[in-house]
Design a protein around this motif. Structure first.
Motif, PDB file in Angstrom:
ATOM      1  N   VAL A   4      19.838  32.034 -15.839  1.00  0.00           N
ATOM      2  CA  VAL A   4      18.615  31.082 -16.635  1.00  0.00           C
ATOM      3  C   VAL A   4      18.971  29.756 -16.059  1.00  0.00           C
ATOM      4  CG1 VAL A   4      17.542  30.115 -18.686  1.00  0.00           C
ATOM      5  CG2 VAL A   4      18.226  32.498 -18.724  1.00  0.00           C
ATOM      6  N   LYS A   5      18.132  29.213 -15.370  1.00  0.00           N
ATOM      7  CA  LYS A   5      18.322  27.740 -14.863  1.00  0.00           C
ATOM      8  C   LYS A   5      17.693  26.590 -15.668  1.00  0.00           C
ATOM      9  CE  LYS A   5      18.192  29.208 -10.008  1.00  0.00           C
ATOM     10  NZ  LYS A   5      17.138  29.059  -8.611  1.00  0.00           N
ATOM     11  N   THR A   6      18.356  25.781 -15.937  1.00  0.00           N
ATOM     12  CA  THR A   6      18.018  24.544 -16.881  1.00  0.00           C
ATOM     13  C   THR A   6      17.535  23.671 -16.196  1.00  0.00           C
ATOM     14  OG1 THR A   6      20.211  23.663 -17.012  1.00  0.00           O
ATOM     15  CG2 THR A   6      19.525  25.206 -18.808  1.00  0.00           C
ATOM     16  N   PRO A   7      16.444  22.687 -16.515  1.00  0.00           N
ATOM     17  CA  PRO A   7      15.980  21.783 -15.483  1.00  0.00           C
ATOM     18  C   PRO A   7      16.828  20.450 -15.613  1.00  0.00           C
ATOM     19  CG  PRO A   7      14.707  21.696 -17.551  1.00  0.00           C
ATOM     20  CD  PRO A   7      15.481  22.866 -17.470  1.00  0.00           C
ATOM     21  N   GLN A   8      17.204  20.033 -14.109  1.00  0.00           N
ATOM     22  CA  GLN A   8      17.958  18.636 -14.245  1.00  0.00           C
ATOM     23  C   GLN A   8      17.394  17.504 -14.280  1.00  0.00           C
ATOM     24  OE1 GLN A   8      21.022  19.390 -13.700  1.00  0.00           O
ATOM     25  NE2 GLN A   8      21.002  21.502 -13.828  1.00  0.00           N
ATOM     26  N   LYS A   9      16.169  17.242 -14.036  1.00  0.00           N
ATOM     27  CA  LYS A   9      15.160  16.106 -14.276  1.00  0.00           C
ATOM     28  C   LYS A   9      14.475  16.055 -15.409  1.00  0.00           C
ATOM     29  CE  LYS A   9      14.851  15.557  -9.293  1.00  0.00           C
ATOM     30  NZ  LYS A   9      13.911  15.369  -7.990  1.00  0.00           N
ATOM     31  N   GLY A  10      14.111  14.792 -15.919  1.00  0.00           N
ATOM     32  CA  GLY A  10      13.421  14.671 -17.002  1.00  0.00           C
ATOM     33  C   GLY A  10      12.107  15.091 -17.195  1.00  0.00           C
ATOM     34  N   LYS A  11      11.310  14.967 -15.817  1.00  0.00           N
ATOM     35  CA  LYS A  11      10.214  15.274 -15.950  1.00  0.00           C
ATOM     36  C   LYS A  11       9.879  16.945 -16.150  1.00  0.00           C
ATOM     37  CE  LYS A  11       6.110  15.189 -12.621  1.00  0.00           C
ATOM     38  NZ  LYS A  11       5.680  14.648 -11.411  1.00  0.00           N
ATOM     39  N   ALA A  12      10.950  17.589 -15.389  1.00  0.00           N
ATOM     40  CA  ALA A  12      10.734  19.097 -15.690  1.00  0.00           C
ATOM     41  C   ALA A  12      11.018  19.388 -17.090  1.00  0.00           C
ATOM     42  CB  ALA A  12      11.860  19.981 -14.711  1.00  0.00           C
ATOM     43  N   ARG A  13      12.054  18.696 -17.838  1.00  0.00           N
ATOM     44  CA  ARG A  13      12.091  18.988 -19.296  1.00  0.00           C
ATOM     45  C   ARG A  13      11.220  18.495 -20.359  1.00  0.00           C
ATOM     46  NH1 ARG A  13      17.728  16.829 -17.837  1.00  0.00           N
ATOM     47  NH2 ARG A  13      16.742  14.771 -18.643  1.00  0.00           N
ATOM     48  N   ARG A  14      10.388  17.453 -19.786  1.00  0.00           N
ATOM     49  CA  ARG A  14       9.252  17.199 -20.750  1.00  0.00           C
ATOM     50  C   ARG A  14       8.253  18.287 -20.582  1.00  0.00           C
ATOM     51  NH1 ARG A  14      10.716  11.870 -18.924  1.00  0.00           N
ATOM     52  NH2 ARG A  14       9.393  12.036 -17.211  1.00  0.00           N
ATOM     53  N   GLU A  15       7.867  18.858 -19.097  1.00  0.00           N
ATOM     54  CA  GLU A  15       6.901  19.677 -19.000  1.00  0.00           C
ATOM     55  C   GLU A  15       7.396  20.968 -19.751  1.00  0.00           C
ATOM     56  OE1 GLU A  15       3.241  21.056 -17.503  1.00  0.00           O
ATOM     57  OE2 GLU A  15       4.221  18.782 -17.361  1.00  0.00           O
ATOM     58  N   LEU A  16       8.570  21.353 -19.964  1.00  0.00           N
ATOM     59  CA  LEU A  16       8.856  22.518 -20.541  1.00  0.00           C
ATOM     60  C   LEU A  16       8.633  22.417 -22.198  1.00  0.00           C
ATOM     61  CD1 LEU A  16      11.933  23.990 -18.628  1.00  0.00           C
ATOM     62  CD2 LEU A  16       9.679  24.939 -18.463  1.00  0.00           C
ATOM     63  N   GLU A  17       8.957  21.161 -22.443  1.00  0.00           N
ATOM     64  CA  GLU A  17       8.833  20.907 -23.902  1.00  0.00           C
ATOM     65  C   GLU A  17       7.204  20.920 -24.318  1.00  0.00           C
ATOM     66  OE1 GLU A  17      10.500  17.313 -24.533  1.00  0.00           O
ATOM     67  OE2 GLU A  17      12.519  17.831 -24.603  1.00  0.00           O
ATOM     68  N   LYS A  18       6.373  20.776 -23.462  1.00  0.00           N
ATOM     69  CA  LYS A  18       4.878  20.847 -23.636  1.00  0.00           C
ATOM     70  C   LYS A  18       4.382  22.137 -23.836  1.00  0.00           C
ATOM     71  CE  LYS A  18       3.606  16.449 -21.553  1.00  0.00           C
ATOM     72  NZ  LYS A  18       3.077  15.902 -20.412  1.00  0.00           N
ATOM     73  N   ARG A  19       5.168  23.134 -23.084  1.00  0.00           N
ATOM     74  CA  ARG A  19       4.627  24.451 -22.947  1.00  0.00           C
ATOM     75  C   ARG A  19       5.432  25.294 -24.265  1.00  0.00           C
ATOM     76  NH1 ARG A  19       4.056  26.211 -16.660  1.00  0.00           N
ATOM     77  NH2 ARG A  19       2.961  24.515 -15.824  1.00  0.00           N
ATOM     78  N   ALA A  20       6.522  24.847 -24.633  1.00  0.00           N
ATOM     79  CA  ALA A  20       7.133  25.641 -25.521  1.00  0.00           C
ATOM     80  C   ALA A  20       6.147  25.980 -26.756  1.00  0.00           C
ATOM     81  CB  ALA A  20       8.446  24.744 -25.888  1.00  0.00           C
ATOM     82  N   PRO A  21       6.576  26.740 -27.467  1.00  0.00           N
ATOM     83  CA  PRO A  21       5.779  27.304 -28.817  1.00  0.00           C
ATOM     84  C   PRO A  21       5.752  26.224 -29.763  1.00  0.00           C
ATOM     85  CG  PRO A  21       7.052  29.293 -28.052  1.00  0.00           C
ATOM     86  CD  PRO A  21       7.501  27.934 -27.353  1.00  0.00           C
ATOM     87  N   LYS A  22       4.650  25.778 -30.512  1.00  0.00           N
ATOM     88  CA  LYS A  22       4.605  24.788 -31.381  1.00  0.00           C
ATOM     89  C   LYS A  22       4.155  25.503 -32.717  1.00  0.00           C
ATOM     90  CE  LYS A  22       3.715  21.296 -28.011  1.00  0.00           C
ATOM     91  NZ  LYS A  22       3.423  22.338 -26.973  1.00  0.00           N
ATOM     92  N   ILE A  23       4.258  24.799 -33.880  1.00  0.00           N
ATOM     93  CA  ILE A  23       3.858  25.117 -35.394  1.00  0.00           C
ATOM     94  C   ILE A  23       2.513  25.309 -35.368  1.00  0.00           C
ATOM     95  CG2 ILE A  23       3.903  24.801 -37.525  1.00  0.00           C
ATOM     96  CD1 ILE A  23       6.955  24.014 -37.468  1.00  0.00           C
ATOM     97  N   VAL A  24       2.031  23.991 -34.930  1.00  0.00           N
ATOM     98  CA  VAL A  24       0.574  23.765 -34.737  1.00  0.00           C
ATOM     99  C   VAL A  24       0.131  23.411 -33.207  1.00  0.00           C
ATOM    100  CG1 VAL A  24      -1.476  21.820 -35.407  1.00  0.00           C
ATOM    101  CG2 VAL A  24       0.511  22.399 -36.864  1.00  0.00           C
TER     102      VAL A  24
END
Length: 356
Positions: A4-24
């Motif tokens: 599993v590759k983890t993102p190294q840059k902040g832009k990639a991490r923020r994009e993955l956080e947007k796509r992550a499941p949310k309660i709402v």
């Protein structure tokens, strides 16, 4: 083993956080695709739909020859594009002799096909064919009304399914509070028969009514079309239950803990029944107190010595095991020989001797 590759840059991490499941969850994005062959009507429908959902839609201009949503194996590329663009709704347009002016509207769950509805487009009118005041044109980011008219949406299974898909496609982002000035359009869906629906977009004009509630007028701005349901595929029951499951919005409540104004956090401990009556007690050598037989405070040597002493008392001695036990039964006199007449004569002689 997969790495599993983890993102190294902040832009990639923020994009993955947007796509992550949310309660709402936020509004669903729409993916618009062209099939192997399309007609002018299908191209116009896809263009107008992208214009209405421009803020939450992704449109591919190239043709896709390997996508067939209703066939096995034909949805692989569609699921890949859904994951790549983070879109949970798609509109796929195609045209053939068997199914002219065809649209497939579907939803995905976890980037896999959830359900599908196939409709045919008839009597299509583009947005440019309507004349109206351009101030009434729908604005980007505004919320629409969606009106379903007809008993077919409650009775027919095909129209029930179409109603669910159209709601997800047209409503946009779900909000709790809404300003009345942000409502500027109405989608009117009218069920003509058990498999045919007329879809029209109207602008909403607010006028003075002399009261707090304004008077509303509808102005048709287009597009307008007839949707004929051809095929539809519902999700299986297990997938539906998994998709409808809701996460807990509130944190888990701690049991037996409460807040007090004076003492702060106060907890309650539940101790099970100790069963004191069933506990065996013995007298200690040191003091006069009674201690349970299996108390951990007693030293191990004392406990082992006491257990050894009890086992020696219960075990039988070796001498007792070697000596045979005496019978407690009374001894019987030996039986005299002879017949019964002789025995009677002897008994009578003993009686006479005893009498003399």
């Amino acid at each position: 083993m997969l790495t599993v590759k983890t993102p190294q840059k902040g832009k990639a991490r923020r994009e993955l956080e947007k796509r992550a499941p949310k309660i709402v969850e936020t509004g669903k994005k729409t993916l618009i695709l062209h099939g192997r062959k399309t007609s002018n009507v299908v191209n116009s429908v896809l263009s107008d739909l992208y214009h209405l959902k421009k803020d939450s839609a992704v449109k591919f201009s190239r043709r896709n020859e390997d996508i067939s949503p209703f066939e096995s194996g034909g949805e692989t590329s569609l699921e890949f594009f859904s994951q790549k663009t983070d879109c949970s709704i798609f509109v796929f347009g195609s045209h053939s002799k068997k199914r002219p002016d065809n649209l497939v509207i579907g939803r995905t769950y976890d980037h896999h096909i959830y359900d599908l509805v196939e409709v045919g487009v008839e009597n299509y009118k583009r947005m440019e064919s309507f004349t109206y005041d351009k101030k009434l044109a729908p604005r980007v980011g505004s919320k629409p009304f969606i009106c379903f008219i007809g008993e077919g949406f409650e009775n027919a299974g095909e129209l029930k399914h179409l109603k669910e898909v159209l709601l997800d496609l047209l409503r946009g982002e779900v909000v709790e509070k809404l300003n009345l000035a942000g409502l500027d359009r109405v989608y009117v869906c009218t069920a003509i028969s058990s498999n045919k629906v007329v879809l029209t977009l109207c602008a909403l004009r607010l006028k003075k009514s002399g009261t707090v509630v304004p008077r509303m007028e509808l102005v048709e701005v287009g597009p307008s079309m007839d949707l004929v349901v051809r095929r539809h595929r519902l999700p299986n029951e297990s997938l539906r239950k998994e998709a409808m499951r809701e996460a807990r919005n509130q944190p888990r409540k701690d049991k037996n803990i409460k807040q007090d104004t004076l003492r702060g956090k106060v907890g309650k401990i539940n101790i099970p029944n100790q069963k004191i009556g069933d506990t065996v007690y013995y007298h200690t050598k040191v003091g006069d107190t009674f201690v349970p037989s299996k108390t951990k405070g007693v030293k191990r040597e004392r406990r082992e010595a006491r257990m050894k002493h009890e086992s020696n008392e219960r075990a039988p001695k070796v001498q007792d095991m070697l000596v045979p036990k005496k019978s407690k039964k009374a001894k019987r006199e030996p039986r005299e020989a002879g017949t019964s007449e002789e025995r009677n004569e002897h008994a009578s002689k003993r009686q006479k001797e005893g009498a003399e």
